[in-house]
Design a protein around this motif. Structure first.
Motif, PDB file in Angstrom:
ATOM      1  N   GLU A  80     -12.136  26.554 -24.775  1.00 10.64           N
ATOM      2  CA  GLU A  80     -13.017  25.920 -25.177  1.00 10.64           C
ATOM      3  C   GLU A  80     -12.418  24.513 -25.443  1.00 10.64           C
ATOM      4  O   GLU A  80     -11.535  24.355 -26.106  1.00 10.64           O
ATOM      5  CB  GLU A  80     -13.917  26.122 -26.335  1.00 10.64           C
ATOM      6  CG  GLU A  80     -14.962  25.343 -26.464  1.00 10.64           C
ATOM      7  CD  GLU A  80     -16.166  26.031 -27.425  1.00 10.64           C
ATOM      8  OE1 GLU A  80     -17.130  25.412 -28.098  1.00 10.64           O
ATOM      9  OE2 GLU A  80     -15.967  27.274 -27.612  1.00 10.64           O
ATOM     10  N   TRP A  81     -13.063  23.276 -25.079  1.00 10.68           N
ATOM     11  CA  TRP A  81     -12.610  21.900 -25.278  1.00 10.68           C
ATOM     12  C   TRP A  81     -13.353  21.024 -26.145  1.00 10.68           C
ATOM     13  O   TRP A  81     -14.756  21.538 -26.216  1.00 10.68           O
ATOM     14  CB  TRP A  81     -12.421  21.233 -24.043  1.00 10.68           C
ATOM     15  CG  TRP A  81     -11.273  21.642 -23.213  1.00 10.68           C
ATOM     16  CD1 TRP A  81     -11.344  22.617 -22.321  1.00 10.68           C
ATOM     17  CD2 TRP A  81     -10.047  21.226 -23.331  1.00 10.68           C
ATOM     18  NE1 TRP A  81     -10.212  22.955 -21.688  1.00 10.68           N
ATOM     19  CE2 TRP A  81      -9.167  21.936 -22.127  1.00 10.68           C
ATOM     20  CE3 TRP A  81      -9.200  20.076 -23.887  1.00 10.68           C
ATOM     21  CZ2 TRP A  81      -7.899  21.649 -21.831  1.00 10.68           C
ATOM     22  CZ3 TRP A  81      -7.816  20.039 -23.669  1.00 10.68           C
ATOM     23  CH2 TRP A  81      -7.249  20.723 -22.545  1.00 10.68           C
ATOM     24  N   PHE A  82     -12.827  20.441 -27.177  1.00 14.24           N
ATOM     25  CA  PHE A  82     -13.744  19.899 -27.923  1.00 14.24           C
ATOM     26  C   PHE A  82     -13.317  18.360 -27.944  1.00 14.24           C
ATOM     27  O   PHE A  82     -12.343  17.657 -27.539  1.00 14.24           O
ATOM     28  CB  PHE A  82     -13.529  19.890 -29.560  1.00 14.24           C
ATOM     29  CG  PHE A  82     -13.774  21.528 -29.698  1.00 14.24           C
ATOM     30  CD1 PHE A  82     -15.095  21.788 -30.104  1.00 14.24           C
ATOM     31  CD2 PHE A  82     -12.823  22.693 -29.627  1.00 14.24           C
ATOM     32  CE1 PHE A  82     -15.710  22.921 -30.228  1.00 14.24           C
ATOM     33  CE2 PHE A  82     -13.380  23.841 -29.949  1.00 14.24           C
ATOM     34  CZ  PHE A  82     -14.668  24.101 -30.232  1.00 14.24           C
ATOM     35  N   CYS A  83     -14.375  17.312 -28.109  1.00 13.22           N
ATOM     36  CA  CYS A  83     -14.279  15.963 -28.215  1.00 13.22           C
ATOM     37  C   CYS A  83     -13.400  15.265 -28.985  1.00 13.22           C
ATOM     38  O   CYS A  83     -13.461  15.581 -30.176  1.00 13.22           O
ATOM     39  CB  CYS A  83     -15.768  15.420 -28.136  1.00 13.22           C
ATOM     40  SG  CYS A  83     -15.583  13.396 -28.025  1.00 13.22           S
ATOM     41  N   PRO A  98     -18.208  20.011 -28.959  1.00 13.29           N
ATOM     42  CA  PRO A  98     -18.001  20.654 -27.637  1.00 13.29           C
ATOM     43  C   PRO A  98     -18.155  20.032 -26.290  1.00 13.29           C
ATOM     44  O   PRO A  98     -19.317  19.493 -26.173  1.00 13.29           O
ATOM     45  CB  PRO A  98     -18.601  22.330 -27.913  1.00 13.29           C
ATOM     46  CG  PRO A  98     -19.843  21.852 -28.590  1.00 13.29           C
ATOM     47  CD  PRO A  98     -19.691  20.732 -29.549  1.00 13.29           C
ATOM     48  N   LYS A 122     -18.995  20.124 -22.515  1.00 10.45           N
ATOM     49  CA  LYS A 122     -19.608  20.792 -21.543  1.00 10.45           C
ATOM     50  C   LYS A 122     -19.471  20.380 -20.181  1.00 10.45           C
ATOM     51  O   LYS A 122     -19.327  19.169 -19.824  1.00 10.45           O
ATOM     52  CB  LYS A 122     -21.229  20.644 -21.451  1.00 10.45           C
ATOM     53  CG  LYS A 122     -21.555  21.085 -23.329  1.00 10.45           C
ATOM     54  CD  LYS A 122     -21.638  22.492 -23.364  1.00 10.45           C
ATOM     55  CE  LYS A 122     -22.095  22.806 -24.691  1.00 10.45           C
ATOM     56  NZ  LYS A 122     -21.839  24.095 -25.142  1.00 10.45           N
ATOM     57  N   CYS A 172     -18.565  15.135 -23.068  1.00 11.45           N
ATOM     58  CA  CYS A 172     -19.347  15.482 -24.574  1.00 11.45           C
ATOM     59  C   CYS A 172     -20.861  15.061 -24.438  1.00 11.45           C
ATOM     60  O   CYS A 172     -21.126  13.868 -24.206  1.00 11.45           O
ATOM     61  CB  CYS A 172     -18.589  14.562 -25.568  1.00 11.45           C
ATOM     62  SG  CYS A 172     -19.355  14.701 -27.251  1.00 11.45           S
TER      63      CYS A 172
END
Length: 68
Positions: free
Chosen positions: A10-13, A19, A21, A41
């Protein structure tokens, strides 16, 4: 510890912390318009361009456009 091959990373801004998408993103590169699946994002529209994309596909496109 090795990550399970079936688990999703999972990547985050980096801008707002939300998160990312995966979805279609419109891009302009060297005068061409493209739509490509990237992580974006949904809140602030910040896009993650992976090293693989930057050094792989984008480099291929740049070289092919230079050859024309």
């Amino acid at each position: 510890m090795e990550q399970d091959k079936n688990s999703k990373c999972e990547w985050f801004c980096s801008k707002c912390g939300g998160p990312l998408k995966e979805g279609p993103v419109k891009a302009v590169y060297l005068g061409g318009n493209f739509e490509i699946e990237l992580l974006e994002c949904p809140t602030c529209k910040n896009v993650l361009i992976t090293e693989e994309l930057a050094e792989g596909k984008m480099l291929e496109v740049e070289k092919s456009l230079e050859d024309k």
